[in-house]
Write a protein that holds these residues in place. Structure first.
Motif, PDB file in Angstrom:
ATOM      1  N   GLU A   1       2.002  10.560  19.186  1.00 16.34           N
ATOM      2  CA  GLU A   1       1.034  11.318  18.409  1.00 16.34           C
ATOM      3  C   GLU A   1       0.050  10.385  17.714  1.00 16.34           C
ATOM      4  O   GLU A   1      -1.146  10.625  17.685  1.00 16.34           O
ATOM      5  CB  GLU A   1       1.762  12.182  17.372  1.00 16.34           C
ATOM      6  CG  GLU A   1       0.849  13.214  16.751  1.00 16.34           C
ATOM      7  CD  GLU A   1       1.441  13.842  15.497  1.00 16.34           C
ATOM      8  OE1 GLU A   1       0.847  14.789  14.997  1.00 16.34           O
ATOM      9  OE2 GLU A   1       2.496  13.381  15.016  1.00 16.34           O
TER      10      GLU A   1
ATOM     11  N   ARG B   1      -4.449  10.910   2.937  1.00 13.27           N
ATOM     12  CA  ARG B   1      -4.581  12.210   3.592  1.00 13.27           C
ATOM     13  C   ARG B   1      -3.606  12.296   4.778  1.00 13.27           C
ATOM     14  O   ARG B   1      -2.900  13.283   4.960  1.00 13.27           O
ATOM     15  CB  ARG B   1      -6.025  12.294   4.071  1.00 13.27           C
ATOM     16  CG  ARG B   1      -6.468  13.546   4.714  1.00 13.27           C
ATOM     17  CD  ARG B   1      -7.239  14.469   3.865  1.00 13.27           C
ATOM     18  NE  ARG B   1      -6.435  15.444   3.156  1.00 13.27           N
ATOM     19  CZ  ARG B   1      -6.890  16.126   2.127  1.00 13.27           C
ATOM     20  NH1 ARG B   1      -8.084  15.892   1.658  1.00 13.27           N
ATOM     21  NH2 ARG B   1      -6.140  17.031   1.558  1.00 13.27           N
TER      22      ARG B   1
ATOM     23  N   GLU C   1      -3.912   9.899  17.986  1.00 11.20           N
ATOM     24  CA  GLU C   1      -4.728   9.993  16.768  1.00 11.20           C
ATOM     25  C   GLU C   1      -5.669   8.787  16.672  1.00 11.20           C
ATOM     26  O   GLU C   1      -6.850   8.929  16.344  1.00 11.20           O
ATOM     27  CB  GLU C   1      -3.807  10.052  15.540  1.00 11.20           C
ATOM     28  CG  GLU C   1      -4.556  10.078  14.224  1.00 11.20           C
ATOM     29  CD  GLU C   1      -3.644   9.860  13.017  1.00 11.20           C
ATOM     30  OE1 GLU C   1      -2.435  10.177  13.102  1.00 11.20           O
ATOM     31  OE2 GLU C   1      -4.145   9.368  11.996  1.00 11.20           O
TER      32      GLU C   1
ATOM     33  N   THR D   1      -0.679  14.911   5.170  1.00 15.95           N
ATOM     34  CA  THR D   1      -0.731  15.853   6.283  1.00 15.95           C
ATOM     35  C   THR D   1       0.596  15.886   7.034  1.00 15.95           C
ATOM     36  O   THR D   1       0.998  16.909   7.557  1.00 15.95           O
ATOM     37  CB  THR D   1      -1.859  15.462   7.258  1.00 15.95           C
ATOM     38  OG1 THR D   1      -3.050  15.317   6.507  1.00 15.95           O
ATOM     39  CG2 THR D   1      -2.055  16.513   8.315  1.00 15.95           C
ATOM     40  N   ASN D   2       1.266  14.729   7.098  1.00 12.84           N
ATOM     41  CA  ASN D   2       2.513  14.651   7.869  1.00 12.84           C
ATOM     42  C   ASN D   2       3.676  14.366   6.931  1.00 12.84           C
ATOM     43  O   ASN D   2       4.319  13.327   7.003  1.00 12.84           O
ATOM     44  CB  ASN D   2       2.389  13.568   8.935  1.00 12.84           C
ATOM     45  CG  ASN D   2       1.230  13.853   9.861  1.00 12.84           C
ATOM     46  OD1 ASN D   2       1.310  14.720  10.708  1.00 12.84           O
ATOM     47  ND2 ASN D   2       0.136  13.143   9.674  1.00 12.84           N
TER      48      ASN D   2
ATOM     49  N   ILE E   1      -9.024   1.184  11.419  1.00 14.36           N
ATOM     50  CA  ILE E   1      -7.750   1.821  11.791  1.00 14.36           C
ATOM     51  C   ILE E   1      -6.579   1.015  11.235  1.00 14.36           C
ATOM     52  O   ILE E   1      -5.656   1.560  10.623  1.00 14.36           O
ATOM     53  CB  ILE E   1      -7.611   1.874  13.329  1.00 14.36           C
ATOM     54  CG1 ILE E   1      -8.758   2.649  13.941  1.00 14.36           C
ATOM     55  CG2 ILE E   1      -6.243   2.400  13.724  1.00 14.36           C
ATOM     56  CD1 ILE E   1      -8.534   4.103  14.068  1.00 14.36           C
TER      57      ILE E   1
ATOM     58  N   GLN F   1      -6.182   1.469   7.587  1.00 13.67           N
ATOM     59  CA  GLN F   1      -5.579   2.777   7.286  1.00 13.67           C
ATOM     60  C   GLN F   1      -4.053   2.719   7.437  1.00 13.67           C
ATOM     61  O   GLN F   1      -3.306   3.158   6.560  1.00 13.67           O
ATOM     62  CB  GLN F   1      -6.126   3.847   8.224  1.00 13.67           C
ATOM     63  CG  GLN F   1      -5.468   5.210   7.998  1.00 13.67           C
ATOM     64  CD  GLN F   1      -5.641   6.152   9.179  1.00 13.67           C
ATOM     65  OE1 GLN F   1      -6.634   6.095   9.881  1.00 13.67           O
ATOM     66  NE2 GLN F   1      -4.654   7.005   9.389  1.00 13.67           N
TER      67      GLN F   1
ATOM     68  N   LEU G   1      -8.452   9.129  19.096  1.00 11.23           N
ATOM     69  CA  LEU G   1      -9.447  10.090  18.626  1.00 11.23           C
ATOM     70  C   LEU G   1     -10.324   9.486  17.527  1.00 11.23           C
ATOM     71  O   LEU G   1     -11.543   9.604  17.539  1.00 11.23           O
ATOM     72  CB  LEU G   1      -8.758  11.344  18.095  1.00 11.23           C
ATOM     73  CG  LEU G   1      -9.767  12.303  17.484  1.00 11.23           C
ATOM     74  CD1 LEU G   1     -10.654  12.880  18.571  1.00 11.23           C
ATOM     75  CD2 LEU G   1      -9.088  13.380  16.703  1.00 11.23           C
ATOM     76  N   ARG G   2      -9.656   8.814  16.564  1.00  4.85           N
ATOM     77  CA  ARG G   2     -10.423   8.214  15.467  1.00  4.85           C
ATOM     78  C   ARG G   2     -11.423   7.201  16.021  1.00  4.85           C
ATOM     79  O   ARG G   2     -12.563   7.122  15.564  1.00  4.85           O
ATOM     80  CB  ARG G   2      -9.485   7.558  14.452  1.00  4.85           C
ATOM     81  CG  ARG G   2      -8.697   8.581  13.630  1.00  4.85           C
ATOM     82  CD  ARG G   2      -7.797   7.894  12.603  1.00  4.85           C
ATOM     83  NE  ARG G   2      -6.933   8.850  11.918  1.00  4.85           N
ATOM     84  CZ  ARG G   2      -7.314   9.565  10.854  1.00  4.85           C
ATOM     85  NH1 ARG G   2      -8.524   9.421  10.367  1.00  4.85           N
ATOM     86  NH2 ARG G   2      -6.461  10.412  10.292  1.00  4.85           N
TER      87      ARG G   2
ATOM     88  N   ARG H   1      -8.404   6.929   1.029  1.00  5.69           N
ATOM     89  CA  ARG H   1      -8.253   8.392   1.028  1.00  5.69           C
ATOM     90  C   ARG H   1      -7.803   8.903   2.389  1.00  5.69           C
ATOM     91  O   ARG H   1      -6.959   9.789   2.473  1.00  5.69           O
ATOM     92  CB  ARG H   1      -9.575   9.048   0.627  1.00  5.69           C
ATOM     93  CG  ARG H   1      -9.648   9.342  -0.870  1.00  5.69           C
ATOM     94  CD  ARG H   1     -10.671  10.426  -1.153  1.00  5.69           C
ATOM     95  NE  ARG H   1     -12.003  10.050  -0.727  1.00  5.69           N
ATOM     96  CZ  ARG H   1     -12.816   9.265  -1.434  1.00  5.69           C
ATOM     97  NH1 ARG H   1     -12.419   8.781  -2.599  1.00  5.69           N
ATOM     98  NH2 ARG H   1     -14.014   8.957  -0.997  1.00  5.69           N
ATOM     99  N   VAL H   2      -8.373   8.303   3.452  1.00  5.83           N
ATOM    100  CA  VAL H   2      -7.967   8.705   4.810  1.00  5.83           C
ATOM    101  C   VAL H   2      -6.467   8.483   4.993  1.00  5.83           C
ATOM    102  O   VAL H   2      -5.743   9.342   5.499  1.00  5.83           O
ATOM    103  CB  VAL H   2      -8.756   7.919   5.885  1.00  5.83           C
ATOM    104  CG1 VAL H   2      -8.123   8.105   7.260  1.00  5.83           C
ATOM    105  CG2 VAL H   2     -10.200   8.360   5.899  1.00  5.83           C
TER     106      VAL H   2
ATOM    107  N   ARG I   1       7.224  13.449   8.340  1.00  7.40           N
ATOM    108  CA  ARG I   1       7.283  12.096   8.885  1.00  7.40           C
ATOM    109  C   ARG I   1       7.278  11.075   7.756  1.00  7.40           C
ATOM    110  O   ARG I   1       8.067  10.118   7.759  1.00  7.40           O
ATOM    111  CB  ARG I   1       6.080  11.865   9.804  1.00  7.40           C
ATOM    112  CG  ARG I   1       6.135  10.547  10.532  1.00  7.40           C
ATOM    113  CD  ARG I   1       4.992  10.414  11.504  1.00  7.40           C
ATOM    114  NE  ARG I   1       3.717  10.285  10.809  1.00  7.40           N
ATOM    115  CZ  ARG I   1       2.551  10.648  11.327  1.00  7.40           C
ATOM    116  NH1 ARG I   1       2.509  11.195  12.520  1.00  7.40           N
ATOM    117  NH2 ARG I   1       1.441  10.485  10.648  1.00  7.40           N
TER     118      ARG I   1
END
Ligand SMILES: Nc1ncnc2c1ncn2[C@@H]1O[C@H](COP(=O)(O)OP(=O)(O)O)[C@@H](O)[C@H]1O
Ligand SMILES: [Mg+2]
Lengths: 407, 230
Positions: free
Chosen positions: A310, A12, A314, A16-17, A328, A331, A317-318, A8-9, A20
């Motif tokens: 970017e 998502r 990201e 979201t992008n 990661i 994903q 941050l994750r 799902r991540v 791209r």
């Protein structure tokens, strides 16, 4: 965190992008579509050329006058009707044999004119070249014997000349001589190669006596443009060629050390030549397709590289909020696999569509093959996944703070 | 381990190699922070405050020295354990907010919960509670670009708090905000400290902000030069 939460991540992140995601997919779509379409066209063209050559007549062996020897220098010599007679009597393992005399001439009917190759030949032409009569009849031995002015037209020639009228029984002019149309051949189809449908056939004897005049004679001998025959089986082709060479050497008074003044050609040789041509065609199209894949790949790479800053942040941050490296990577793997899948399937559909369009437009009967699809798909998937995973794996190895500071 | 220190570091150094020269961002720092303490770290720009915070937050590793976090020796922890500590034990607030772009406040706050394995409905309620705590219940569906700087920082604080961490580390949280918003933010920190007993470490070079914490640690050139408690 479980696998589904991570999927799902990933989805998502793709949603979201969107821009791209779409741009990345575009590279895959273009690459795959180009390969599928171009290879389909290449395969289709190859198949149609092969089919047409095979349609010329199976086991066909043809003798032409003259030959190329001595580094491309042409040896001139005539092939005569007497040569044909000798071959007709002595060559074994032959089903049918004809002598042909041809010349480009103008055909006229009620103001319509067409320029075609007029061939004076024998009734056995039908067996040698495997042509069928669609309408009317082929000419007979008796037509030749009586030097009848009868003509059998190729389907295209009939259409061009009569524009829909029934040609049978009508009188046309070939050059200055009037002929009656007695038959129309079935179309050999395909089109584009050899103009098998743009011909006119007349009896050989009629050609010599009424149409071609002095052009068909050399030193009082009746010349022929070629002698064609069909061997009984494909295995006999070789043997037939050997016999022809022996018989004609003898007739032309050539010693074993002399160069030939005629050329024996088998359909196999033609096929081999065309195999080379189609192989080149396939390589050429393959190269174009390869370049398209490369361009698509570079497109994917560019998007990935442009977004790497970017995405690195990201990833930082994750990780800072608790994501593991493996999480990661998973994903990013899911992201790229989804993009490659959607892009790949879209590309296949698009390529197939192009191939279908080309076929529908009657340019070439494109042939989409499973292995090209597989190849294009896996290459695109590989490029997509590689360029998606590689920057991500580098970023995921950084400490969170390094990744967050990345610029 | 002494009397309930959540954080204890001994002779921590962090060196960066820049060509021929070595930058000593931290040079033998000792510090312990007790549970429930609230302290400011002050020092001029370049004194190593951010570097120290990153190490305390397990976002970076020291070149040398020892670090015990809540009784565990950090050097001994594996990557996956560190990830879990970052997600559950520590809340980190950055000067630059670091929110996910084009992602709603609610989803930003849910991020640590996803990685902590919190499921569907709980995830949403916890995130909503955290946003309510920072007073952003009415902005949950807004993305970062639709929020003011102060609001973005509050989203970041909600994200830091959502897993109920033992420690909140904030690196110049008011640095990118105007002074009024900064004061509001410090009030929020004060409230969280009082009501939840949160251990709070705030980096600042604003004396007014520092004056609100009972303890002030001073850094200069990568060394601790002062440690005062009221
Ligand atoms: N990644 C890095 N590479 C090289 N030098 C760095 C890096 N991070 C910080 N520094 C240096 O370490 C010192 C301390 O930096 P920092 O901890 O950011 O200071 P502060 O937050 O107190 O302003 C500075 O001199 C800075 O230039
Ligand atoms: Mg700093």
């Amino acid at each position: 965190m479980n696998v589904f939460a991570n999927i799902r991540v990933a989805l998502r992140a793709l949603a979201t992008n969107k821009l791209r995601s779409v741009l990345t997919m575009l590279g895959i779509v273009i690459g795959v579509a180009a390969v599928v379409a171009l290879m389909a066209i290449g395969n289709g063209a190859t198949a149609s050329i092969t089919e047409q050559i095979e349609g010329i007549g199976s086991n066909l062996v043809t003798v032409f006058p003259g030959s190329f020897e001595h580094g491309g220098q042409r040896i001139q010599a005539a092939l005569t009707y007497e040569d044909y007679m000798a071959l007709e009597q002595h060559v074994e393992r032959v089903n049918a044999i004809v002598a042909n005399v041809s010349q480009g001439m103008q055909l006229t009917y009620a103001g319509n004119t067409v320029d075609v190759q007029v061939t004076a030949t024998l009734p056995a032409y039908q067996q040698v070249r495997t042509v069928e009569v669609a309408n009317g009849r082929f000419f007979l031995r008796s037509d030749g014997a009586s030097r009848a002015r009868v003509v059998v037209l190729g389907s295209q020639t009939a259409t061009d000349l009569f524009a829909g009228l029934n040609p049978l029984g009508r009188t046309i002019r070939i050059g200055d001589v009037f002929f009656e149309v007695v038959g129309v051949l079935e179309s050999k189809g395909g089109g584009g190669f050899g103009n098998e449908d743009e011909i006119a056939l007349i009896p050989l004897e009629t050609g010599y006596t009424r149409l071609f005049g002095r052009n068909a004679f050399s030193h009082g001998q009746r010349k022929v443009n070629d002698v064609s025959m069909s061997a009984a089986t494909p295995e006999d082709v070789e043997w037939v060629m050997v016999q022809i060479e022996r018989i004609l050497r003898q007739r032309h008074g050539l010693k074993l050390s002399d160069d030939l003044d005629f050329t024996v050609f088998s359909q196999n040789a033609i096929l081999e030549t065309f195999d080379e041509i189609t192989a080149t065609l396939t390589i050429f199209l393959g190269a174009i397709a390869g370049i398209s894949l490369l361009v698509g790949g570079i497109g994917i790479m560019n998007i990935m590289l442009v977004s790497v800053t970017e995405r690195t942040r990201e990833i930082g941050l994750r990780k800072a909020v608790g994501a593991r490296r493996g999480t990661i990577m998973f994903q990013f793997l899911i992201e790229t696999v989804v993009l490659s899948l959607i892009g790949g399937v879209t590309g296949i559909a698009l390529g197939w569509g192009i191939a279908y369009g080309v076929s529908a437009a009657d340019l070439v009967q494109a042939d989409v093959q499973a292995n090209t699809i597989a190849m294009a798909f896996f290459f695109a998937a590989f490029v997509g996944i590689f360029f998606g995973i590689y920057p991500a794996s580098r970023a995921a190895r950084l400490s969170p703070i390094e990744a967050l500071r990345y610029e | 381990m002494d009397n309930g220190s959540v954080i204890r570091i001994e002779s921590i150094s962090k060196h960066y190699q820049m060509g021929d020269t070595t930058v000593r961002a931290l040079d033998g720092v000792n510090l312990s922070v007790r549970a429930g303490e609230m302290l400011s770290i002050m020092g001029p720009s370049g004194s190593g405050k951010s570097t120290l915070m990153a190490i305390l937050g397990c976002l970076d590793k020291p070149t040398d020295g020892r670090y015990w976090l809540d009784g565990s020796y950090v050097e001994d922890l594996r990557d996956t354990q560190l990830a879990s500590i970052r997600g559950k034990k520590i809340g980190f607030v950055f000067q630059q907010f670091n929110l996910l772009a084009r992602t709603s406040a609610l989803e930003n706050v849910m991020l640590p919960l996803i990685y902590a394995g919190v499921r569907g409905h709980d995830k949403r309620t916890q995130a909503e509670e955290a946003l309510a705590l920072v007073g952003l219940s009415d902005r949950m569906d807004h993305g970062p670009s639709e929020l003011s700087g102060g609001q973005q920082q509050r989203v970041a604080i909600a994200r830091a708090l959502v897993n109920n961490p033992a420690i909140l580390l904030a690196d110049e949280p008011t640095g990118a905000l105007d002074s009024k918003t900064g004061v509001e933010l410090m009030d929020l920190f004060g409230k969280l400290h009082r009501e939840r007993g949160l251990t709070l470490c705030v980096v600042t070079h604003d004396p007014e902000v520092a004056a609100r914490t009972p303890r002030i640690v001073r850094l200069q050139d990568g060394r601790v030069t002062g440690d005062e408690t009221e």
